[in-house]
Enzyme design. Structure first.
Site, PDB file in Angstrom:
ATOM      1  N   ASP A 134     -18.843   5.526   2.800  1.00  0.00           N
ATOM      2  CA  ASP A 134     -18.215   6.098   3.430  1.00  0.00           C
ATOM      3  C   ASP A 134     -18.602   7.173   4.009  1.00  0.00           C
ATOM      4  OD1 ASP A 134     -14.651   6.817   2.839  1.00  0.00           O
ATOM      5  OD2 ASP A 134     -15.690   8.558   3.652  1.00  0.00           O
ATOM      6  N   ARG A 188      -1.090  -3.643  -4.156  1.00  0.00           N
ATOM      7  CA  ARG A 188      -0.006  -2.679  -4.181  1.00  0.00           C
ATOM      8  C   ARG A 188       0.019  -1.722  -5.021  1.00  0.00           C
ATOM      9  NH1 ARG A 188       4.216  -5.974  -8.328  1.00  0.00           N
ATOM     10  NH2 ARG A 188       1.791  -6.212  -8.332  1.00  0.00           N
ATOM     11  N   PHE A 207      12.321  -8.235  -4.550  1.00  0.00           N
ATOM     12  CA  PHE A 207      11.718  -7.311  -3.682  1.00  0.00           C
ATOM     13  C   PHE A 207      13.337  -7.819  -3.172  1.00  0.00           C
ATOM     14  CE2 PHE A 207       8.152  -5.557  -1.544  1.00  0.00           C
ATOM     15  CZ  PHE A 207       7.473  -5.505  -2.969  1.00  0.00           C
ATOM     16  N   ALA A 219      18.121  -3.199  -4.297  1.00  0.00           N
ATOM     17  CA  ALA A 219      18.378  -1.975  -3.496  1.00  0.00           C
ATOM     18  C   ALA A 219      17.594  -0.522  -4.010  1.00  0.00           C
ATOM     19  CB  ALA A 219      19.910  -1.958  -3.347  1.00  0.00           C
ATOM     20  N   CYS A 275       2.449   1.198   3.895  1.00  0.00           N
ATOM     21  CA  CYS A 275       1.511  -0.058   4.332  1.00  0.00           C
ATOM     22  C   CYS A 275       3.102  -0.336   5.575  1.00  0.00           C
ATOM     23  CB  CYS A 275       1.665  -0.896   3.802  1.00  0.00           C
ATOM     24  SG  CYS A 275       0.226  -0.502   2.542  1.00  0.00           S
TER      25      CYS A 275
END
Ligand code: UGA
Length: 436
Positions: free
Chosen positions: A30, A154, A252, A255, A263
């Protein structure tokens, strides 16, 4: 096998640590010296469950190291992953590829051995072609191929997702690159993780199509939830009822207050830009972006309604539980809590909040909100408690204590974590998402 990971942000760090854990020799690079220093000292730049332990055990085992020096980091690496950020370009929603191309240029100047350069960052279709052009222009005396290998991690579950993926997508037309990438993923392949080889352009598009499709799924069920509220149906039963159809699937379909994070918002916009550039509009995704944006602010109105409407709400106090876009992360990017807090303060509601990890990053985004050091401190004297993010700690609050601490027992549950009958039986006025 030696692997170099350029970019030690979320994706680079998780992937690098996991590759090291599989026995590869990994260097994470980095350009930010402060980040590299803290990583060397065992301090993670992000909150991700299990990451600090994974990093430190692999550093101790001598398989994982950190550097700011790209030439040193890539020396001897058979695969060099580019995992730098591709933020939304200010103003137009295109992915900003300047970091990706700058890394490609630098690799072009410093590469001294055969290597496959792999884009792991989420990059629009055709980016691999440009990276290849940059590397070819460098006239390197070594063999180089460019592959695409999108990530599907995720936040909050990234290590598990990396180690037990549904699939690994590798985009390349080069046989040697296929061999190298097969070697990179051999440990996972032995675990029967399906390796899907495609063209580079297909692989680049798969990433955007996957995220856009998931955003569509969430937005679809969110709109069904609104309809449920009008017709007296229960969105959780509807989700279960459609999800049991193998063609739809149960995942997924929760609600909620709308999707956020680093993302879906960024990638749906970038996909729209690509679609526009190629004159193949994706109108479904266009609608999803608009509906999801509007939903976040609408959640603020839902709270105002629970407080008795605009006039009654002025001067009252609402407590937000959870600020991050989802649990187990400190990520605040595009979190629905930002629009909710704004809508409430605009309406003259005093807002307090508590989040187990997100308050530091949240504070500058909502300066008018008073951050508290526990859920119960935030709730004290509130006229409404709002569950914005479903952290485990909010799933089993002591409701008697909550009620006693509040000025009025009003609970707005934007993640449907409580049972309406149970909460109402305890004396709360309870509102949730898409349930009668
Ligand atoms: C998402 C994808 O799930 C990953 O596969 C992908 O690798 C990642 O983007 C990426 O491109 O890097 P992430 O943003 O970490 O992962 O979070 P998700 O768990 O997908 O949740 C995104 C948002 O959707 C959250 O705000 C969440 O609350 C919301 N959501 C999710 C719902 O409202 N309902 C659901 O049923 C699922």
């Amino acid at each position: 096998m030696k692997i170099a990971m350029v970019g030690s942000g979320y994706v680079g760090l998780v992937s690098g640590a996991c590759f090291a854990d599989f026995g590869h020799d990994v260097v994470c690079i980095d350009k930010d010296p402060a980040k590299i220093d803290s990583l060397r000292g065992g301090i993670m730049p992000i909150y991700e469950p299990g990451l600090a332990e994974l990093v430190s055990s692999n550093v101790r085992a001598g398989r994982l190291s950190f550097t700011t020096d790209l030439a040193e980091g890539i020396a001897g690496a058979a695969a060099i992953f580019i995992a730098v950020g591709t933020p939304s370009r200010r103003g137009d929603g295109h992915a900003d590829l300047s970091f990706v191309y700058a890394v490609a240029e630098e690799i072009g100047q410093k590469l001294a051995n055969d290597a496959v350069v792999v884009t792991k960052s989420t990059v629009p279709v055709g980016t691999g072609d440009e990276v290849e052009r940059i590397l070819k222009a460098a006239n390197l005396p070594v063999r180089v191929a460019v592959a695409s290998n999108p990530e599907f991690l995720r936040e909050g579950a990234a290590i598990g997702d990396f180690k037990r993926p549904d699939r690994i997508v590798i985009g390349t037309e080069d046989d040697w690159a296929r061999q190298v990438m097969t070697e990179v993923y051999r440990p996972l392949f032995l675990n029967k993780a399906p390796l899907l080889f495609t063209s580079r352009r297909s692989s680049e598009l798969i990433k955007y199509a996957a995220n856009a499709f998931l955003a569509v799924k969430i937005t679809f069920i969110n709109e069904m939830a609104d309809l449920c509220e009008k017709v007296g149906a229960d969105v959780q039963d509807v989700a279960r009822g459609i999800g049991m159809d193998g063609r739809i699937g149960p995942k997924f379909l929760h609600a909620g207050p709308g999707y956020g994070g680093s993302c879906f918002p960024k990638d749906t916009l970038a996909l729209l830009k690509t679609a526009e550039d190629y004159e193949a509009p994706t109108r479904i995704v266009e609608a999803v972006v608009k509906v999801n944006d509007a939903r976040k602010r609408a959640m603020g109105r839902k709270v105002i309604e629970a407080l008795g409407g605009l006039d009654a709400a002025r001067g009252k106090k609402a407590a937000l539980l959870g600020l991050t876009f989802k649990p187990n992360t400190d990520d605040m990017r595009d979190s629905p809590s930002i629009a909710i807090a704004q809508a409430l303060t605009d309406a003259g509601v005093a807002v307090t909040a508590y989040d187990p990890e997100g308050m530091e990053l949240a504070h500058p985004l909502m300066p008018e909100v008073t951050m508290c050091d526990s859920a119960y401190a935030a709730i004290a004297g509130a006229d409404a408690t709002v569950i914005v993010t479903e952290w485990d700690a909010f799933r089993a609050l002591d409701l008697a204590r909550v009620k006693a601490a509040m000025n009025a027992p009003v609970l707005v549950d934007l993640r449907n974590v409580y049972d309406p009958a149970e909460v109402r039986a305890k004396g709360f006025a309870y509102t949730s998402i898409g349930r009668p």
